[in-house]
Design a protein around this motif. Sequence first.
Motif, PDB file in Angstrom:
ATOM      1  N   GLY A   7       0.778  -1.235   0.000  1.00 45.84           N
ATOM      2  CA  GLY A   7       0.000   0.000   0.000  1.00 45.84           C
ATOM      3  C   GLY A   7       0.806   1.279   0.000  1.00 45.84           C
ATOM      4  N   LYS A   8       2.135   1.176  -0.147  1.00 49.88           N
ATOM      5  CA  LYS A   8       2.978   2.372  -0.094  1.00 49.88           C
ATOM      6  C   LYS A   8       3.066   3.088  -1.440  1.00 49.88           C
ATOM      7  CE  LYS A   8       5.874   0.442   3.571  1.00 49.88           C
ATOM      8  NZ  LYS A   8       7.241  -0.017   3.934  1.00 49.88           N
ATOM      9  N   GLY A   9       2.682   2.429  -2.509  1.00 50.41           N
ATOM     10  CA  GLY A   9       2.781   3.039  -3.829  1.00 50.41           C
ATOM     11  C   GLY A   9       1.517   2.831  -4.634  1.00 50.41           C
ATOM     12  N   LEU A  10       1.539   3.328  -5.868  1.00 51.60           N
ATOM     13  CA  LEU A  10       0.386   3.191  -6.748  1.00 51.60           C
ATOM     14  C   LEU A  10       0.294   1.789  -7.331  1.00 51.60           C
ATOM     15  CD1 LEU A  10       0.668   6.601  -8.656  1.00 51.60           C
ATOM     16  CD2 LEU A  10      -0.827   6.041  -6.722  1.00 51.60           C
ATOM     17  N   ARG A  11       1.413   1.057  -7.340  1.00 50.82           N
ATOM     18  CA  ARG A  11       1.442  -0.292  -7.901  1.00 50.82           C
ATOM     19  C   ARG A  11       1.361  -1.331  -6.790  1.00 50.82           C
ATOM     20  NH1 ARG A  11       0.721   0.847 -13.329  1.00 50.82           N
ATOM     21  NH2 ARG A  11       1.795   2.821 -13.719  1.00 50.82           N
ATOM     22  N   LYS A  12       1.067  -2.560  -7.169  1.00 45.10           N
ATOM     23  CA  LYS A  12       1.001  -3.636  -6.184  1.00 45.10           C
ATOM     24  C   LYS A  12       2.388  -4.124  -5.781  1.00 45.10           C
ATOM     25  CE  LYS A  12      -3.512  -5.496  -7.550  1.00 45.10           C
ATOM     26  NZ  LYS A  12      -4.237  -6.709  -8.027  1.00 45.10           N
ATOM     27  N   ASN A  13       3.337  -4.069  -6.732  1.00 42.17           N
ATOM     28  CA  ASN A  13       4.686  -4.580  -6.474  1.00 42.17           C
ATOM     29  C   ASN A  13       5.726  -3.585  -6.971  1.00 42.17           C
ATOM     30  OD1 ASN A  13       3.807  -7.362  -5.633  1.00 42.17           O
ATOM     31  ND2 ASN A  13       3.071  -7.407  -7.743  1.00 42.17           N
ATOM     32  N   TRP A  14       6.913  -3.664  -6.380  1.00 43.62           N
ATOM     33  CA  TRP A  14       8.046  -2.898  -6.891  1.00 43.62           C
ATOM     34  C   TRP A  14       9.347  -3.628  -6.588  1.00 43.62           C
ATOM     35  CZ3 TRP A  14       6.642   1.930  -3.519  1.00 43.62           C
ATOM     36  CH2 TRP A  14       6.889   1.676  -2.175  1.00 43.62           C
ATOM     37  N   ALA A  15      10.395  -3.197  -7.260  1.00 42.35           N
ATOM     38  CA  ALA A  15      11.695  -3.861  -7.123  1.00 42.35           C
ATOM     39  C   ALA A  15      12.488  -3.262  -5.969  1.00 42.35           C
ATOM     40  CB  ALA A  15      12.484  -3.723  -8.424  1.00 42.35           C
ATOM     41  N   VAL A  16      13.218  -4.126  -5.265  1.00 37.47           N
ATOM     42  CA  VAL A  16      14.139  -3.675  -4.216  1.00 37.47           C
ATOM     43  C   VAL A  16      15.498  -4.325  -4.473  1.00 37.47           C
ATOM     44  CG1 VAL A  16      12.379  -3.260  -2.466  1.00 37.47           C
ATOM     45  CG2 VAL A  16      13.397  -5.527  -2.670  1.00 37.47           C
ATOM     46  N   VAL A  17      16.560  -3.629  -4.085  1.00 36.31           N
ATOM     47  CA  VAL A  17      17.926  -4.084  -4.350  1.00 36.31           C
ATOM     48  C   VAL A  17      18.576  -4.571  -3.060  1.00 36.31           C
ATOM     49  CG1 VAL A  17      20.214  -3.412  -5.178  1.00 36.31           C
ATOM     50  CG2 VAL A  17      18.165  -2.475  -6.266  1.00 36.31           C
ATOM     51  N   ASP A  18      19.180  -5.750  -3.115  1.00 33.63           N
ATOM     52  CA  ASP A  18      19.961  -6.284  -2.002  1.00 33.63           C
ATOM     53  C   ASP A  18      21.376  -5.723  -2.126  1.00 33.63           C
ATOM     54  OD1 ASP A  18      21.587  -7.817  -0.306  1.00 33.63           O
ATOM     55  OD2 ASP A  18      20.368  -9.619  -0.553  1.00 33.63           O
ATOM     56  N   GLU A  19      21.745  -4.827  -1.223  1.00 33.88           N
ATOM     57  CA  GLU A  19      23.038  -4.145  -1.318  1.00 33.88           C
ATOM     58  C   GLU A  19      24.213  -5.113  -1.214  1.00 33.88           C
ATOM     59  OE1 GLU A  19      23.370  -0.859   1.314  1.00 33.88           O
ATOM     60  OE2 GLU A  19      21.437   0.006   0.758  1.00 33.88           O
ATOM     61  N   ASP A  20      24.056  -6.185  -0.452  1.00 35.00           N
ATOM     62  CA  ASP A  20      25.158  -7.135  -0.283  1.00 35.00           C
ATOM     63  C   ASP A  20      25.443  -7.908  -1.567  1.00 35.00           C
ATOM     64  OD1 ASP A  20      25.602  -6.485   2.379  1.00 35.00           O
ATOM     65  OD2 ASP A  20      24.106  -7.926   3.094  1.00 35.00           O
ATOM     66  N   ARG A  21      24.404  -8.158  -2.346  1.00 35.55           N
ATOM     67  CA  ARG A  21      24.575  -8.940  -3.572  1.00 35.55           C
ATOM     68  C   ARG A  21      24.875  -8.084  -4.800  1.00 35.55           C
ATOM     69  NH1 ARG A  21      22.634 -14.228  -4.027  1.00 35.55           N
ATOM     70  NH2 ARG A  21      21.867 -15.126  -2.093  1.00 35.55           N
ATOM     71  N   CYS A  22      24.439  -6.835  -4.793  1.00 33.32           N
ATOM     72  CA  CYS A  22      24.556  -5.990  -5.981  1.00 33.32           C
ATOM     73  C   CYS A  22      26.016  -5.794  -6.379  1.00 33.32           C
ATOM     74  CB  CYS A  22      23.903  -4.634  -5.720  1.00 33.32           C
ATOM     75  SG  CYS A  22      24.009  -3.503  -7.128  1.00 33.32           S
ATOM     76  N   LEU A  23      26.310  -6.049  -7.655  1.00 33.28           N
ATOM     77  CA  LEU A  23      27.665  -5.900  -8.183  1.00 33.28           C
ATOM     78  C   LEU A  23      27.903  -4.522  -8.787  1.00 33.28           C
ATOM     79  CD1 LEU A  23      27.996  -9.339 -10.008  1.00 33.28           C
ATOM     80  CD2 LEU A  23      28.883  -8.729  -7.750  1.00 33.28           C
ATOM     81  N   GLY A  24      26.831  -3.754  -8.963  1.00 38.07           N
ATOM     82  CA  GLY A  24      26.983  -2.455  -9.609  1.00 38.07           C
ATOM     83  C   GLY A  24      27.291  -2.571 -11.083  1.00 38.07           C
ATOM     84  N   CYS A  25      26.744  -3.606 -11.726  1.00 36.93           N
ATOM     85  CA  CYS A  25      27.054  -3.857 -13.142  1.00 36.93           C
ATOM     86  C   CYS A  25      26.188  -3.034 -14.087  1.00 36.93           C
ATOM     87  CB  CYS A  25      26.907  -5.340 -13.458  1.00 36.93           C
ATOM     88  SG  CYS A  25      25.219  -5.984 -13.285  1.00 36.93           S
ATOM     89  N   GLY A  26      25.014  -2.578 -13.623  1.00 35.49           N
ATOM     90  CA  GLY A  26      24.149  -1.749 -14.455  1.00 35.49           C
ATOM     91  C   GLY A  26      23.234  -2.494 -15.399  1.00 35.49           C
ATOM     92  N   VAL A  27      23.213  -3.826 -15.335  1.00 32.51           N
ATOM     93  CA  VAL A  27      22.354  -4.604 -16.230  1.00 32.51           C
ATOM     94  C   VAL A  27      20.883  -4.259 -16.011  1.00 32.51           C
ATOM     95  CG1 VAL A  27      21.523  -6.941 -16.733  1.00 32.51           C
ATOM     96  CG2 VAL A  27      23.971  -6.503 -16.547  1.00 32.51           C
ATOM     97  N   CYS A  28      20.502  -4.026 -14.763  1.00 27.72           N
ATOM     98  CA  CYS A  28      19.099  -3.721 -14.461  1.00 27.72           C
ATOM     99  C   CYS A  28      18.645  -2.445 -15.170  1.00 27.72           C
ATOM    100  CB  CYS A  28      18.893  -3.596 -12.955  1.00 27.72           C
ATOM    101  SG  CYS A  28      20.034  -2.461 -12.137  1.00 27.72           S
ATOM    102  N   GLY A  29      19.523  -1.442 -15.202  1.00 25.69           N
ATOM    103  CA  GLY A  29      19.180  -0.200 -15.876  1.00 25.69           C
ATOM    104  C   GLY A  29      19.044  -0.364 -17.378  1.00 25.69           C
TER     105      GLY A  29
END
Length: 203
Positions: free
Chosen positions: A86-108
């Motif tokens: 209920g925090k946004g207009l959508r039902k779901n959204w993406a969250v990033v796990d900082e420990d796993r993120c490689l900073g590769c930019g593929v998601c963007g």
Amino acid sequence: AMEILEEAKAAGLAQTGDNVREGISYMCNCCGCCCGMMRGIKQYDIYDGIVPSNWMATVDHSLCRGCTKCAKACPADAIEVVPTEGKGLRKNWAVVDEDRCLGCGVCGDVCRWDAHGMEPRREQSYIPADTMERVALMAIERGKLGDLLYDNVGSRLGQIAAKSLSVIERMPPWKAAMAATRLRSVFLSTLSDQLRARSGPVA
């Protein structure tokens, strides 16, 4: 070479390389299904197999549609699509796990809604100077410094010991203390073993 990199980017591959500053031996464009180091992160939570970049993925939740495309593309399984509760207009959204993120930019690259960005990592990644320092650092982080120092003989022993101590000196205080404690324990254990061997079995 640039054409190859562009092709790799279009294919959704993450660019990685030898985790050292000098004497780099390879550069690779990896997917999450075939790369052994990526699988180590995904299946066994071995985060130090690949040194992340000094950038980290972010998500603008006002733009995110929760489509899961970024989560499927992430080679390190660092993105999860969760209910917004209920925090946004959508039902779901993406969250990033900082420990796993490689900073590769593929998601963007795969996000059609421009919801993904990159920001400087709060704690900058330390990149070892060379292969010797990388081996020493990995041994310290995994609690195997003693094995590294005492299972190697000959001229390399002095090099490894010096490099290990050099790495310890540059660590944060709490981490250096932990490494030093392990090192002291190794010395005491080795000394005790030698004394027992010299004195023979106790009657």
